[in-house]
Design a protein around this motif. Structure first.
Motif, PDB file in Angstrom:
ATOM      1  N   ASN A   1       0.606  -6.201 -11.271  1.00  0.00           N
ATOM      2  CA  ASN A   1      -0.569  -6.199 -11.970  1.00  0.00           C
ATOM      3  C   ASN A   1      -1.240  -5.340 -11.712  1.00  0.00           C
ATOM      4  O   ASN A   1      -0.947  -4.416 -10.803  1.00  0.00           O
ATOM      5  CB  ASN A   1      -1.398  -7.573 -11.898  1.00  0.00           C
ATOM      6  CG  ASN A   1      -2.020  -7.730 -10.445  1.00  0.00           C
ATOM      7  OD1 ASN A   1      -2.476  -6.886  -9.942  1.00  0.00           O
ATOM      8  ND2 ASN A   1      -1.578  -8.795  -9.680  1.00  0.00           N
ATOM      9  N   ASP A   2      -2.416  -4.631 -12.686  1.00  0.00           N
ATOM     10  CA  ASP A   2      -2.869  -3.282 -12.421  1.00  0.00           C
ATOM     11  C   ASP A   2      -3.675  -3.060 -11.083  1.00  0.00           C
ATOM     12  O   ASP A   2      -3.410  -2.036 -10.518  1.00  0.00           O
ATOM     13  CB  ASP A   2      -4.031  -3.190 -13.484  1.00  0.00           C
ATOM     14  CG  ASP A   2      -3.413  -3.345 -15.112  1.00  0.00           C
ATOM     15  OD1 ASP A   2      -2.390  -2.926 -15.050  1.00  0.00           O
ATOM     16  OD2 ASP A   2      -4.330  -3.607 -16.140  1.00  0.00           O
ATOM     17  N   GLU A   3      -4.270  -4.033 -10.455  1.00  0.00           N
ATOM     18  CA  GLU A   3      -5.074  -3.999  -9.110  1.00  0.00           C
ATOM     19  C   GLU A   3      -4.036  -3.904  -8.210  1.00  0.00           C
ATOM     20  O   GLU A   3      -4.139  -2.954  -7.459  1.00  0.00           O
ATOM     21  CB  GLU A   3      -5.834  -5.175  -8.979  1.00  0.00           C
ATOM     22  CG  GLU A   3      -6.645  -5.050  -7.489  1.00  0.00           C
ATOM     23  CD  GLU A   3      -7.642  -6.310  -7.457  1.00  0.00           C
ATOM     24  OE1 GLU A   3      -8.223  -6.426  -6.280  1.00  0.00           O
ATOM     25  OE2 GLU A   3      -7.568  -7.163  -8.264  1.00  0.00           O
TER      26      GLU A   3
ATOM     27  N   GLN B   1       4.975   2.358 -10.203  1.00  0.00           N
ATOM     28  CA  GLN B   1       4.610   1.532 -11.451  1.00  0.00           C
ATOM     29  C   GLN B   1       4.792   1.998 -12.569  1.00  0.00           C
ATOM     30  O   GLN B   1       4.936   1.361 -13.944  1.00  0.00           O
ATOM     31  CB  GLN B   1       2.779   1.300 -11.359  1.00  0.00           C
ATOM     32  CG  GLN B   1       2.584   0.168 -10.305  1.00  0.00           C
ATOM     33  CD  GLN B   1       3.097  -1.159 -10.734  1.00  0.00           C
ATOM     34  OE1 GLN B   1       3.783  -1.741 -10.183  1.00  0.00           O
ATOM     35  NE2 GLN B   1       2.189  -1.715 -11.654  1.00  0.00           N
TER      36      GLN B   1
ATOM     37  N   GLY C   1      -0.921  -3.090  -8.364  1.00  0.00           N
ATOM     38  CA  GLY C   1      -0.106  -1.979  -8.701  1.00  0.00           C
ATOM     39  C   GLY C   1      -0.707  -0.721  -8.230  1.00  0.00           C
ATOM     40  O   GLY C   1       0.039   0.284  -8.009  1.00  0.00           O
ATOM     41  N   GLU C   2      -1.993  -0.621  -8.355  1.00  0.00           N
ATOM     42  CA  GLU C   2      -2.843   0.535  -7.977  1.00  0.00           C
ATOM     43  C   GLU C   2      -2.658   1.023  -6.310  1.00  0.00           C
ATOM     44  O   GLU C   2      -2.575   1.944  -5.738  1.00  0.00           O
ATOM     45  CB  GLU C   2      -4.160   0.784  -8.457  1.00  0.00           C
ATOM     46  CG  GLU C   2      -5.038   1.833  -8.065  1.00  0.00           C
ATOM     47  CD  GLU C   2      -4.274   3.178  -8.670  1.00  0.00           C
ATOM     48  OE1 GLU C   2      -4.341   4.211  -7.966  1.00  0.00           O
ATOM     49  OE2 GLU C   2      -3.766   3.003  -9.784  1.00  0.00           O
TER      50      GLU C   2
ATOM     51  N   ASP D   1       6.542  -3.548 -10.695  1.00  0.00           N
ATOM     52  CA  ASP D   1       6.014  -4.062 -11.932  1.00  0.00           C
ATOM     53  C   ASP D   1       4.858  -5.018 -11.684  1.00  0.00           C
ATOM     54  O   ASP D   1       4.745  -6.112 -12.113  1.00  0.00           O
ATOM     55  CB  ASP D   1       6.953  -4.451 -12.884  1.00  0.00           C
ATOM     56  CG  ASP D   1       6.548  -4.746 -14.196  1.00  0.00           C
ATOM     57  OD1 ASP D   1       5.380  -4.295 -14.667  1.00  0.00           O
ATOM     58  OD2 ASP D   1       7.236  -5.652 -15.099  1.00  0.00           O
TER      59      ASP D   1
END
Length: 588
Positions: free
Chosen positions: A438-440, A473, A442-443, A436
């Motif tokens: 953050n977006d960066e 994610q 997580g990618e 879980d």
């Protein structure tokens, strides 16, 4: 309130007051607040006027790992375990669980409601996967960044105390999985406070934890390493002392790179032994090590590391490869009856022999006098299930009889058996890798997972050229990994659960099985069958229906299916297991 920040010129306490409060410099890079900070207060530290940062020794992160810490009075809990005398992990049945997926609620308080199930199963030690605070709400916990805090979505520190208290009230010891070899990348502010890491050594996660005086920002690094070592040792003692935890499982200790004269593990072992004498109950340390070296469980006075026990992956590999036929990756050298025999009697299959997967000789022989119970064995665990491309359990390809066979090898063998949550009823829910971030980040995790499994032959194994690896994610990946407790009520699952209970009970009442004497363990084998002998007890392991030759007149005391004994044979109707007591002679 104290904090170690050796490179800082000024440290301010930020606790919600009108102005940050300057802290007072002490010797050795330590700073303290002029006044005590009450329990339940949110606070952070500002270094040289920088942004507020969580406390490296934060006991609680109620707002997430990037936000303020909160003080916690560990002495406020009214313990009810005054009669608890403790339990060593040696020989006990260990049960590994992940708090977030063990129950629908995913909390420590909810897990208390399932402890009676573990008592009925015959479990002795409950092992919690890491609870140290990590980013986001859900994850495995091995990317924790606040090592002194208890993950708030699990209930925070008070919930852990309640869980341990409840477990002790039911006669269950508690083992906590701790990670000292690295911190996760998201929310890791330790390097801002001091030289917790060193570029002298590297691990798969980057710069290593500074355990041996690597170049730091204060002095020549030796004092820095002393403080970092204390950070680790104090953390371990805190769980054992303030939370009444009985054991710690140390993650991947081979990544604790330490060239100092006295290894951190030996220092930790001696410190825990001292606390054990103080509290008057057994305290255990379990090492996860990839080195295949019994020095882990050799006493510190004999140039060992002094661990109580260590994980033994080799028995898992030998057993899994045998019953599934898988030979990819690190299973390449496993799967023959000979590897099972060696793992049961000599612990490590690779004990100075060639490892094809590693492309080098690996390991060292285990001395004959080391008790088999010092090696934790399993047919499933979070790694061996969760690091598969689909996070699938053996129940995906194995029928109940073969699952019963695997359980018998683990529970009735000379090692300390460990079960992974749900395996006792043949759970079909996967345990997948979920995060879980953050977006960066997580990618990056998402793409890294896809690349990793794209090169390991998983598509061929699963027979799916278009294999779609679950997105770590995605909330659905986490949800799919929750146990389905309703499965226990289905006839085929209820039957397996009863058999697990019977195996555990047999281990409890039969001295030959409870023993860790590897010299009294042997493995006979023939076409389609194996026999694990433990003193006067013989465990017939049938990979297929057939008859196994016997000597004497053995008495069946437990079997998966009804068996027939007579005319020098024991006949099994299909894959499964039969446990026999030899009154005269032995199986041939």
């Amino acid at each position: 309130m104290r904090v170690w920040a050796p490179a800082a010129s000024a440290v301010d306490l930020v606790d919600g007051g009108p102005q940050p409060e300057p802290m007072v410099a002490q010797g050795g890079g330590w700073w303290r607040s002029p006044e005590p900070v009450p329990a339940g207060t949110d606070y952070a530290f500002s270094l040289d006027g920088g942004p507020p940062r969580p406390d490296p020794r934060s006991p609680w992160q109620p707002h997430g790992v990037h936000e303020a810490s909160r003080t916690f009075d560990a002495g406020a809990h009214r313990w009810r375990d005054g009669d608890w005398r403790g339990r060593s992990v040696l020989g006990a049945v260990v049960y590994e669980l992940h708090v977030g997926t063990f129950t629908p609620e995913g909390t420590l308080d909810a897990a208390i409601g399932r402890l009676d199930h573990l008592v009925e199963l015959g479990v002795g030690v409950v092992e919690l996967m890491p609870v140290a605070a990590f980013p986001g709400d859900h994850g495995w916990g091995y990317d924790g960044v606040a090592l002194y805090a208890v993950h708030d979505p699990y209930g925070g520190p008070a919930a852990l105390q309640r869980f341990v208290d409840a477990a002790h009230g039911r006669g269950l010891a508690v083992c906590l999985d701790v990670v000292y070899n690295h911190l996760g990348p998201d929310g890791n502010y330790l390097a801002e406070f001091g030289p917790y890491f060193t570029e002298r050594h590297h691990t798969p996660w980057g710069a290593a934890v500074n355990l041996d005086g690597g170049a730091g920002t204060a002095g020549d690094g030796s004092d820095d390493a002393t403080e970092v070592r204390a950070f680790v040792v104090d953390n371990a003692l805190r769980w054992l002392r303030d939370f009444h935890v009985d054991a710690l499982r140390l993650d991947a200790v081979h990544a604790l790179i330490d060239d100092s004269p006295r290894h951190l593990l030996a220092e930790l072992s001696d410190a825990v032994a001292g606390l054990e004498r103080e509290v008057g109950r057994p305290l255990s340390l379990i090492a996860e090590s990839d080195l295949n070296d019994a020095a882990m469980v050799t006493p510190t006075g004999e140039h060992g590391y002094g661990m109580t026990a260590q994980w033994d992956d080799d028995l898992h590999h030998a057993l899994h490869a045998l019953v599934t036929g898988e030979r990819h990756g690190y299973y390449v050298d496993f799967g023959s009856p000979e590897t099972i025999a060696k793992a049961l009697t000599e612990v490590f299959v690779h004990d100075g022999t060639w490892s094809t997967f590693r492309a080098q000789e690996w390991g060292a022989p285990v001395p004959d006098d080391i008790d088999g119970r010092r090696f934790v064995v399993f047919s499933q665990n979070h790694d061996q299930v969760g690091n598969r491309a689909l996070g699938d359990r053996p129940s995906r390809v194995l029928g109940p009889g073969m699952q019963a066979l695997s359980a018998a090898v683990v529970i009735l063998g000379p090692g300390t058996p460990m079960l992974f949550m749900g395996e006792e009823w043949g759970a079909t829910t996967p345990f997948q890798y979920f995060t879980d971030h953050n977006d960066e980040l997580g990618e990056l995790v998402r793409e890294g997972r896809r690349k990793e499994f794209g090169t390991h032959g998983w598509a061929e194994l699963y027979g799916d050229e278009d294999l779609d690896v679950p997105d770590p994610q995605a909330p659905a990946t986490f949800e799919a990994s929750r146990l389905s407790w309703n499965e226990r009520e289905r006839p085929e699952h209820a039957r397996l659960l009863r058999f697990y209970r019977d195996l555990v009970e047999l281990r409890r009442v039969e001295p030959d099985i409870a023993s860790g004497d590897r010299s009294a363990t042997s493995l006979g084998r023939g076409e389609g069958w194996l026999v694990m002998s433990r003193g006067t007890i013989d465990v017939v392991l049938a990979l297929e229906a057939g008859a196994v030759p016997v000597a004497g007149s053995p008495e069946p005391i437990l079997s998966w299916d009804p068996v027939e004994v007579g005319d020098g044979l024991v006949s099994l109707p299909g894959p499964g297991v039969a446990v026999l007591r030899q009154s005269a002679g032995r199986l041939t």
